[in-house]
Design an enzyme around this catalytic site. Sequence first.
Site, PDB file in Angstrom:
ATOM      1  N   LYS A   1       0.870  -1.181   0.000  1.00  0.00           N
ATOM      2  CA  LYS A   1       0.000   0.000   0.000  1.00  0.00           C
ATOM      3  C   LYS A   1       0.904   1.227   0.000  1.00  0.00           C
ATOM      4  O   LYS A   1       1.949   1.225   0.679  1.00  0.00           O
ATOM      5  CB  LYS A   1      -0.890  -0.047   1.246  1.00  0.00           C
TER       6      LYS A   1
ATOM      7  N   SER B   1      -9.657   2.042   2.837  1.00  0.00           N
ATOM      8  CA  SER B   1      -8.789   2.827   1.998  1.00  0.00           C
ATOM      9  C   SER B   1      -7.760   1.990   1.221  1.00  0.00           C
ATOM     10  O   SER B   1      -7.171   2.489   0.267  1.00  0.00           O
ATOM     11  CB  SER B   1      -8.021   3.843   2.854  1.00  0.00           C
TER      12      SER B   1
ATOM     13  N   SER C   1      -9.949  -0.510   6.927  1.00  0.00           N
ATOM     14  CA  SER C   1      -9.376  -0.394   5.582  1.00  0.00           C
ATOM     15  C   SER C   1      -8.690  -1.621   5.024  1.00  0.00           C
ATOM     16  O   SER C   1      -8.289  -1.614   3.859  1.00  0.00           O
ATOM     17  CB  SER C   1      -8.392   0.766   5.533  1.00  0.00           C
TER      18      SER C   1
HETATM   19  N1  GLN Z   1     -13.157   4.302   6.410  1.00  0.00           N
HETATM   20  C1  GLN Z   1     -12.461   4.640   7.611  1.00  0.00           C
HETATM   21  C2  GLN Z   1     -11.988   6.075   7.553  1.00  0.00           C
HETATM   22  O1  GLN Z   1     -12.254   6.696   6.590  1.00  0.00           O
HETATM   23  C3  GLN Z   1     -11.313   3.710   7.843  1.00  0.00           C
HETATM   24  C4  GLN Z   1     -10.090   4.068   7.079  1.00  0.00           C
HETATM   25  C5  GLN Z   1      -8.924   3.202   7.436  1.00  0.00           C
HETATM   26  O2  GLN Z   1      -9.066   2.169   8.073  1.00  0.00           O
HETATM   27  N2  GLN Z   1      -7.748   3.677   7.077  1.00  0.00           N
HETATM   28  O3  GLN Z   1     -11.387   6.569   8.428  1.00  0.00           O
END
Ligand code: GLN
Length: 497
Positions: A81, A156, A180
């Site tokens: 990532k 994400s 995410s």
């Molecule tokens: N969707 C969640 C957020 O926007 C989780 C994102 C993540 O785990 N990096 O914060």
Amino acid sequence: MSNTPLFDASVSVLRRALDAKEISSAELTNVFLDRIAALEPRLNAFVTVEREEALADARAADARIARGEAGPLTGIALAHKDVFCTRGMLTSCGSKMLSNFVSPYDAHVVTRLKEAGAVCLGKANMDEFAMGSSTESSFYGPTKNPWATGRVPGGSSGGSAAAVAARLVPLATGTDTGGSIRQPASFCNVTGIKPTYGLVSRYGLVAYASSLDQAGAFGKSAEDCALLLGAMTGFDKRDSTSLERPVENYAAALAAPAADAARPLAGLSIGLPREFFGAGMTDGIRQAVDAALVQYRALGATMREVDLPNAKLAIPAYYVLAMAEASSNLSRFDGVRYGHRAAEYDDLFDMYRKSRSEGFGDEVKRRILVGTYVLSHGYYDAYYLQAQKLRRLIAEDFRRAFGECDLIVGPTSPVTAWALGAMRDDPVQMYLADIYTTPVNLAGLPGLSHPCGFDGDGLPVGLQLIGNYFSESVLLNAAHRFQQATDWHVRCPELAA
Ligand code: GLN
């Protein structure tokens, strides 16, 4: 070797082929690079693909294999990532702010996987600074879901999940602050594990919300995830929250035969939280999850209901805390030390203002504003402190529930992959979709999502397994036994190369 194409083979099959010299790592790396070249224009799963570097890594792996010094991942391709710092390679974090940032050092995870001899193909697309659930906030444009390219891959870590789902790479790293890893795994029909907070070093990971961020693994199966996670874990003195514990061999634990082969999960007690099975999830998800529970029973697990009464408050608690921490973490991007700097400005403050205004996207700005607000004098007690208290209550709920069961199981997400752009004007609606994943991060527990079926639109559904602290091997073993008895995880989207 079997008839499975190489790009679709499990890591253990690839391992055997490499060790038997049926194929070299350089040849295998080319298989994936060619597939990326063919499919990437439709998916946009990568920010960076490093062909020459990957082939150099592969040749080094081949030399190591020839010396008889190969480990489980030597010569196996993976993607990181783009939140992980990679020396000499762009580390953009999906943001214009870091679109010129070539890291001078490697994240701990990157170092560990280099030492293991894994071959890094490049950096996977992601929501800007890991803020989002759809990978649409990336400066590099959205990643498309390989199952339906008009839909999001989740986020994400959407690039990582889509790349594994489309068989562009067998393994990928991700990070999970509020879901995410698990949510994109569920949207793309792959397996993803977010370990216990502190198990994997955060050193060299661009920080979003440091008390919640945790790195983890994506693979086609729990078995593949076990191999990747095993190579990522371990104490690191450069991360003050890294835990000093003996490193477990998750893959070896899976290989051990079950005492009762017909009922390999006999003795496993699964808790079903009433709060996760109420209104809110779609019929297609409910049916797939119910069928998976039937399968778990057939494997010998027992089920009982448990209560997580405060889990419904996870969204406001999570979003207050995550945004508060983000506003602080992102203050380092000021145009002075690294990252984007405005071309023209009047004075120092004007440079800060213009660099940040130009460098950050809308969602990141929204979160910095809200985070700054909830931490400000007069509002701190009303929001930040309240959210901290809720966090404690949610962790207590889990502690109590794990007094009654070994694993907690439910849907990973209340919805399947939505259409690109569908939530563009409604960020709160997108936040609400994190209802089942965020409680796990607030409590610091490990969670895994594995494929468990498809909804009426043919979109993948994920099942979430939540374990007690350091129960990664229990999660991986349960998912592995499920996958030995089912074929949801081997289904692959039709993307003719
Ligand atoms: N969707 C969640 C957020 O926007 C989780 C994102 C993540 O785990 N990096 O914060």
